[in-house]
Design a protein around this motif. Structure first.
Motif, PDB file in Angstrom:
ATOM      1  N   PRO A   1      -2.667   7.509  17.730  1.00 56.58           N
ATOM      2  CA  PRO A   1      -1.811   6.459  18.460  1.00 56.58           C
ATOM      3  C   PRO A   1      -1.488   5.712  17.539  1.00 56.58           C
ATOM      4  O   PRO A   1      -0.216   4.969  17.718  1.00 56.58           O
ATOM      5  CB  PRO A   1      -2.680   5.883  19.396  1.00 56.58           C
ATOM      6  N   ASP A   2      -2.005   5.552  16.269  1.00 49.76           N
ATOM      7  CA  ASP A   2      -1.577   4.441  15.314  1.00 49.76           C
ATOM      8  C   ASP A   2      -0.612   4.851  14.567  1.00 49.76           C
ATOM      9  O   ASP A   2       0.107   4.160  13.607  1.00 49.76           O
ATOM     10  CB  ASP A   2      -2.909   4.036  14.329  1.00 49.76           C
ATOM     11  N   ARG A   3      -0.286   6.183  14.334  1.00 48.23           N
ATOM     12  CA  ARG A   3       0.739   6.595  13.520  1.00 48.23           C
ATOM     13  C   ARG A   3       1.995   7.152  14.316  1.00 48.23           C
ATOM     14  O   ARG A   3       2.623   8.183  13.733  1.00 48.23           O
ATOM     15  CB  ARG A   3       0.162   7.445  12.579  1.00 48.23           C
TER      16      ARG A   3
ATOM     17  N   VAL B   1       5.269   6.190  16.973  1.00 48.84           N
ATOM     18  CA  VAL B   1       5.982   5.102  17.469  1.00 48.84           C
ATOM     19  C   VAL B   1       7.045   5.617  18.677  1.00 48.84           C
ATOM     20  O   VAL B   1       7.813   6.447  18.385  1.00 48.84           O
ATOM     21  CB  VAL B   1       7.099   4.204  16.305  1.00 48.84           C
TER      22      VAL B   1
ATOM     23  N   ILE C   1      -2.250   5.037   3.051  1.00 46.69           N
ATOM     24  CA  ILE C   1      -2.082   5.023   4.629  1.00 46.69           C
ATOM     25  C   ILE C   1      -2.786   6.313   5.256  1.00 46.69           C
ATOM     26  O   ILE C   1      -3.589   6.409   5.948  1.00 46.69           O
ATOM     27  CB  ILE C   1      -0.713   5.003   4.919  1.00 46.69           C
TER      28      ILE C   1
ATOM     29  N   LYS D   1       9.583   7.116  -5.460  1.00 49.34           N
ATOM     30  CA  LYS D   1       8.906   5.526  -5.396  1.00 49.34           C
ATOM     31  C   LYS D   1       8.993   4.762  -6.703  1.00 49.34           C
ATOM     32  O   LYS D   1       8.823   5.783  -7.647  1.00 49.34           O
ATOM     33  CB  LYS D   1       7.519   5.532  -4.909  1.00 49.34           C
TER      34      LYS D   1
ATOM     35  N   ALA E   1      12.273   4.277   6.995  1.00 49.01           N
ATOM     36  CA  ALA E   1      11.236   3.499   6.189  1.00 49.01           C
ATOM     37  C   ALA E   1       9.979   4.382   5.924  1.00 49.01           C
ATOM     38  O   ALA E   1       9.272   4.038   5.194  1.00 49.01           O
ATOM     39  CB  ALA E   1      11.112   2.123   6.849  1.00 49.01           C
ATOM     40  N   ARG E   2       9.801   4.873   7.233  1.00 48.61           N
ATOM     41  CA  ARG E   2       8.081   5.472   7.022  1.00 48.61           C
ATOM     42  C   ARG E   2       8.287   7.081   7.756  1.00 48.61           C
ATOM     43  O   ARG E   2       8.134   7.147   8.907  1.00 48.61           O
ATOM     44  CB  ARG E   2       7.273   4.647   8.126  1.00 48.61           C
TER      45      ARG E   2
ATOM     46  N   ILE F   1      13.072   3.214  11.383  1.00 44.57           N
ATOM     47  CA  ILE F   1      11.593   3.501  11.411  1.00 44.57           C
ATOM     48  C   ILE F   1      11.444   4.723  10.488  1.00 44.57           C
ATOM     49  O   ILE F   1      10.712   4.631   9.473  1.00 44.57           O
ATOM     50  CB  ILE F   1      10.983   3.319  12.812  1.00 44.57           C
TER      51      ILE F   1
ATOM     52  N   TYR G   1       2.100   2.843  19.227  1.00 42.94           N
ATOM     53  CA  TYR G   1       2.939   1.827  18.613  1.00 42.94           C
ATOM     54  C   TYR G   1       4.305   2.065  19.622  1.00 42.94           C
ATOM     55  O   TYR G   1       4.636   3.390  19.800  1.00 42.94           O
ATOM     56  CB  TYR G   1       3.342   1.666  17.273  1.00 42.94           C
TER      57      TYR G   1
ATOM     58  N   MET H   1       0.695  -1.299   0.022  1.00 42.92           N
ATOM     59  CA  MET H   1      -0.085  -0.085  -0.025  1.00 42.92           C
ATOM     60  C   MET H   1       0.912   1.256   0.023  1.00 42.92           C
ATOM     61  O   MET H   1       1.760   1.266   0.673  1.00 42.92           O
ATOM     62  CB  MET H   1      -0.908   0.100   1.313  1.00 42.92           C
TER      63      MET H   1
ATOM     64  N   GLY I   1      14.625  -1.729  12.377  1.00 39.60           N
ATOM     65  CA  GLY I   1      13.816  -0.520  12.381  1.00 39.60           C
ATOM     66  C   GLY I   1      12.680  -0.441  11.180  1.00 39.60           C
ATOM     67  O   GLY I   1      11.530  -0.457  11.253  1.00 39.60           O
TER      68      GLY I   1
ATOM     69  N   LEU J   1       5.549   8.680  10.011  1.00 37.21           N
ATOM     70  CA  LEU J   1       5.427   8.232  11.442  1.00 37.21           C
ATOM     71  C   LEU J   1       6.066   9.515  12.412  1.00 37.21           C
ATOM     72  O   LEU J   1       7.244   9.755  12.093  1.00 37.21           O
ATOM     73  CB  LEU J   1       5.838   6.833  11.724  1.00 37.21           C
TER      74      LEU J   1
ATOM     75  N   HIS K   1       0.511  -1.239  19.928  1.00 33.74           N
ATOM     76  CA  HIS K   1       1.073  -2.040  20.837  1.00 33.74           C
ATOM     77  C   HIS K   1       2.550  -1.987  21.154  1.00 33.74           C
ATOM     78  O   HIS K   1       3.474  -1.165  20.162  1.00 33.74           O
ATOM     79  CB  HIS K   1       0.632  -3.405  20.558  1.00 33.74           C
TER      80      HIS K   1
ATOM     81  N   LEU L   1      -6.632   6.387   5.105  1.00 24.40           N
ATOM     82  CA  LEU L   1      -7.240   5.688   6.068  1.00 24.40           C
ATOM     83  C   LEU L   1      -7.083   6.447   7.427  1.00 24.40           C
ATOM     84  O   LEU L   1      -8.120   6.168   8.075  1.00 24.40           O
ATOM     85  CB  LEU L   1      -6.019   4.292   6.501  1.00 24.40           C
ATOM     86  N   ASP L   2      -5.961   7.047   7.497  1.00 23.34           N
ATOM     87  CA  ASP L   2      -5.750   8.031   8.793  1.00 23.34           C
ATOM     88  C   ASP L   2      -7.034   8.959   8.755  1.00 23.34           C
ATOM     89  O   ASP L   2      -7.324   9.167   9.850  1.00 23.34           O
ATOM     90  CB  ASP L   2      -4.337   8.485   8.868  1.00 23.34           C
TER      91      ASP L   2
END
Lengths: 317, 642
Positions: A55-57, A59, A6, A298, A96-97, A93, A77, A1, B305, A100, B466, A9-10
């Protein structure tokens, strides 16, 4: 995806949800009563609520130690890794993203001792993340061993006759690294300042390093006692580009205008040990961040195959 | 010797000026031996590629000192390359070199002392030293020649430097191309291919550099044409399918792109680094990057990571780096984050033999963590398998949420061989992770009690927040010190390996499925073992071989295969004790690493023959030990290389 999907969705998840500070507390912190880490957790929860972060996005990444239990208590996360190695994980992290939000929670043993190499280089990479060094001047989780920031002469289980070396100052070290972009100091017992510093750090597009002076009621109860009892020992560094939370003027009369752009002055202030100084020592929002420096367009899987087939021509027999 | 008609060659020569003996042979092995820094690798790289492009089977091996440029004209400064090429497929470096080009007597002497040169080797030797003005150099030359007089080498003096100086002012930047020209003429190589290779290799340099290199090649060829009375003809068979030619590190690098990996996180270490060189040049065209981390540990951490966040990453290293990554590898296994680790093995322990081959990381790759940390370990057996191993590794890592360690070695890393051009499959790029919202109540480690497998949740997935932890944890990813909880986690992580093993086929047996001796190897020794076995089989001996690719878990059916042979012996490039040495008995003997593993796995009394000379195994040495195993009491005659 793709990252576009993403974010769609958010957006759906965003609709109509409003987070209070307490919504970010996943479970109660299991630190000792009176531990300064609670203050840091409260300030972080306030920040997350203010920014209404999903909270989902985001870390929270940590290493090992009392402070590194932090991610377990935040509704986000989390990656509770290995001793000293939070920063490489966080860097991976973010690479890669980049979309976030990444927060790193580390301690003086984790960051300044076993993870020192990563710390120096993470400053230089300057990736967009908030790094909180919860510095209680001691190893807590392993029960009272001297850390690099333990004051000279302070006794512990491993230095019963007192620490033999002068403490390593994380601020001086950080300010000495090329490409440092945000360096601040605050204290767990000045919640308004702690929160304001976190806000500024989150706002800074780069590696925001905050040293949080943190009380350990168990092993170093006396180290910050004087500073807590006698605000005259603390000087606030204030500036419109730094932090100057309202309401502290009466308690903390010692105030110094310090322009966070002035690296020489920042280094000079960090070197002085006459007072505890809280505030933003240095900030430069213009420095390039690594995840953008290394960003590449990309490429779809099919296009990759096409290009690789072309690449093979170079090796064709 | 067979006298053939002179082959017309595109540009080198159309008129033979004198009679030349052209020997037709099915294969030949050539060495280029120079001081470090004199360009032997470039010369050999172009020669090997040219042979491959002309349809010959090729295998090349680098001779590299650990230092960048050690003192010249000494036995320790030897840098060079061995090229074995033939009519058929070539799978290993063979036994000994039949022809050598040597830039000085000392580097040649080092090869002589290693027994690398065939008794009748033709040696094209720099003529500068024999009558050099410096008495010390003349004396060294005389002593070297004296020492080498025990062999029937045929020396041909060639004024390499003198000729190169006619074209370039610095002979160190020209002798290699002159030598390439000599070889081009001796083996009738197509110079237009050589020219294209030169243009590619020096593509970042000026046209002048390219032109002078081509001129040097032509000068070398002309010299050989005028002065040498021999040539070799090695027929080639046009390939039926399209082929590509590269070394193992290039194959791993391109394989990782084919596998859809967009991050290679590494720290420089010999002999693994050139994987990242290859990738660094091209990966950004594929939406990926090479991240050079501050150390080996961070290289692993960044990869983990990134994988945790959804992009399966590769980290590339060699033995000492593996040791440093140990703790992180266990973390990835514990939190079940997929990770691909490429270990290009070198000689150990400690800093060991940085540039040289060994197969000594097998057991540490499988067991090298405190605690029980089950992971997959695979070992490609050829350069072609290097390419495909990266695709396989990623697929396994992601499917089973675990770490896959790919073991290659310095032999595969720098060896050059051609192979069938891979037919790329868009599915190798892996579909993106299902990022749909996590169903209410789904636990972060919702282990299937039968398989230990669970859905992979990554940051950004709604409802999935989590915290993963390296501490013992339960299915909710909560820190748990409960006795049964810890055992459940252990069991589930281990179960995945058994499930993966159930998807594998038994290994193939090379030769008959029963007999007197089964030779078992793993990884890069494949070609040399099969060549040795074929030699013994041609003499009617009942020997077969089996080359393992999956080492953890082991391929199924191994015990059944082994039980059909009277004796089973591993052949490995690592250390084992020899029974009969002081203090070494059946009780104290330490075995080769695969032998340990297989003895424990099968309860069969498996023997081993291992060697750790810092170079690939030679078929003749394996052959000799096969015979010794079959006929322990007889005197051994070493088989002649075919």
């Amino acid at each position: 995806m793709s990252s576009l999907a993403i974010s769609l969705l958010d957006l759906e998840a965003d609709a109509g949800v409003c987070f209070e500070a307490e919504d970010y507390q996943k479970r109660p912190g299991k630190w000792c009563a009176g531990c300064g880490d609670f203050g840091a957790l409260n300030a972080v929860k306030r920040l997350l609520a203010k920014e209404q972060l999903q909270p989902d996005r985001m870390v929270f990444v940590s290493g090992i130690g009392c402070s590194s239990r932090f991610p377990h208590y935040v509704n986000a996360y989390g990656f509770h890794g290995i001793h000293g190695r939070a920063l490489p994980l966080a860097s991976g992290i973010k690479l890669a993203r980049p979309e976030l939000d990444v927060f790193v929670v580390t301690g003086d043993g984790d960051c300044v001792s076993i993870g020192a190499g990563h710390w120096i280089h993470a400053i230089r990479y300057n990736m967009n993340m908030v790094v909180m060094l919860l510095d209680n001047n001691i190893y807590g989780l392993t029960k009272n061993q001297t850390s690099p920031t333990t004051p000279l002469g302070y006794s512990s289980m491993t230095s019963p006759h007192g620490a033999q070396l002068p403490a390593l100052d994380p601020l001086q070290a950080t300010l000495g690294v090329s490409n440092a972009s945000f360096v601040a100091q605050t204290a767990d017992w000045v919640p308004a300042h702690l929160y304001a510093t976190l806000e500024a750090a989150y706002d800074h597009p780069g590696f925001s390093f905050i040293r949080i002076l943190q009380r350990c009621p168990k092993f170093t109860p006396d180290i910050f006692e004087q500073a807590v009892k006698d605000p005259a020992r603390t000087e606030l560094l204030v500036h419109e580009d730094g932090v100057d939370p309202p309401g502290l003027e009466k308690l903390y009369e010692a105030r110094r205008e310090h322009d966070p752009k002035d690296i020489d002055e920042a280094r000079s202030l960090a070197r002085r040990d006459d007072m505890i100084r809280l505030g933003v020592f240095f900030r430069d929002d213009s420095l390039p961040v690594y995840e953008e420096v290394r960003a590449v367009p990309k490429v779809t899987p099919q296009e990759k195959i096409n290009r690789l087939n072309k690449e093979f021509e170079r090796y064709a027999v | 010797m067979i006298r053939l008609c002179r082959l017309e060659n595109e540009t080198l020569s159309s008129v033979a000026t004198k009679d030349i003996n052209i020997s037709e042979v099915s294969e030949h092995t050539v060495e280029i031996i120079t001081n470090s820094g004199e360009g032997a690798q470039k010369c050999a790289q172009i020669f090997g590629q040219t042979c491959a492009k002309m349809g010959n089977g090729v295998w090349t091996v680098e001779i590299i000192p650990a230092e960048i440029e050690p003192p010249h004209h000494t036995v320790t400064s030897t840098s060079g390359n061995i090229i074995r090429f033939g009519t058929d497929k070539v799978t290993n470096w063979g036994d000994q070199s039949k022809l050598a080009v040597a830039f000085n007597d000392q580097v040649l002497l080092s090869r002589h002392r290693l027994d690398s040169l065939h008794d009748n080797c033709i040696i094209l030797q720099e003529s500068l030293w024999e009558n050099h003005e410096d008495e010390d150099i003349r004396r060294m030359y005389r002593e070297a020649m004296e020492e080498m007089s025990s062999k029937n080498y045929r020396f041909v003096n060639v004024p390499i430097e003198e000729e190169a100086l006619k074209i370039v002012s610095n002979p160190s930047h020209g002798k290699n191309m002159f030598a390439l020209g000599l070889l081009a003429e001796i083996y009738q190589r197509d110079v237009s291919i050589i020219e294209r290779q030169i243009a590619h290799i020096f593509r970042l340099k000026s046209q002048k550099v390219i032109d002078s290199n081509i001129e040097l090649v032509k000068a070398g060829a002309a010299w050989a044409r005028e002065n040498l009375d021999f040539q070799f003809h090695i027929p080639s068979v046009p390939a039926e399918e399209e082929r590509i030619v590269m070394n193992g590190n290039q194959a791993c690098g391109l394989g990782s792109i084919a596998a859809g990996m967009e991050l290679c996180s590494m720290y420089p270490i010999t002999p693994a680094t050139s994987v990242s060189h290859e990738l660094a040049e091209v990966i950004e065209n594929y939406g990926g990057i090479v991240h050079q981390a501050e150390d080996e540990i961070a290289a692993a951490g960044v990869a983990i990571g990134a994988s945790y966040a959804g992009k399966v990453a590769l980290t590339v290293t060699s033995g000492p780096g593996m040791a440093l990554k140990t703790e992180f590898i266990a973390l990835a296994i514990m939190v079940e984050v997929p990770l691909v680790v490429l270990d290009v093995q070198r000689g150990g322990p400690s800093t060991g033999l940085p540039t040289k081959v060994e197969q000594s990381d097998l057991l540490s790759s499988i067991y090298g963590q405190p605690g029980d940390a089950p992971r997959v370990v695979i070992a490609p057996r050829s350069i072609e398998e290097c390419f495909h191993s990266m695709v396989t590794a990623r697929r396994i890592a992601e499917t089973f949420r675990t770490v896959v360690i790919v073991l290659t070695d310095a032999n595969l890393a720098t060896g050059v061989q051609q192979f069938t051009r891979p037919e790329l499959d868009v599915r190798w790029q892996q579909g993106p992770i299902d990022q749909s919202p996590v169903p209410e109540g789904l636990r972060p480690y919702e282990w299937d009690p039968k398989t230990g497998m669970s859905r992979r949740i990554i940051p950004g997935m709604p409802g999935g927040a989590h915290t993963v932890t390296g501490l013992a944890h339960d299915e909710l990813s909560l820190v748990s010190y409960h006795p049964s909880g810890n055992e459940l986690g252990m069991r589930m992580r281990s179960r995945k390996l058994a499930v993966f093993q159930s998807t594998l086929m038994p290994p193939e047996v090379h030769g008959d499925e029963e007999g007197d001796l089964l030779v078992v190897g793993w990884g890069s020794t494949h070609g040399a073992i099969e060549e040795a076995v074929d030699r013994a089989r041609a003499e009617g001996r009942k020997v077969s071989s089996c080359q393992l690719t999956f080492l953890s878990p082991l391929e199924p059916g191994i015990k059944d295969i082994f039980s059909k042979f009277d004796k089973v012996m591993t052949v490995e490039i690592n250390y084992s004790d020899t029974v009969g040495d002081p203090y070494i008995t059946e009780e104290t003997r330490r075995y080769g690493q695969l032998a340990w593993l297989l003895r424990a796995h099968t309860l069969i009394d498996i023997d081993c023959w291992t060697s750790c000379p810092g170079q690939p195994l030679r078929p003749k040495d394996i052959y000799q030990n096969i015979i010794a195993k079959l006929e322990p009491s007889q005197d051994i005659e070493i088989g002649e290389a075919s």
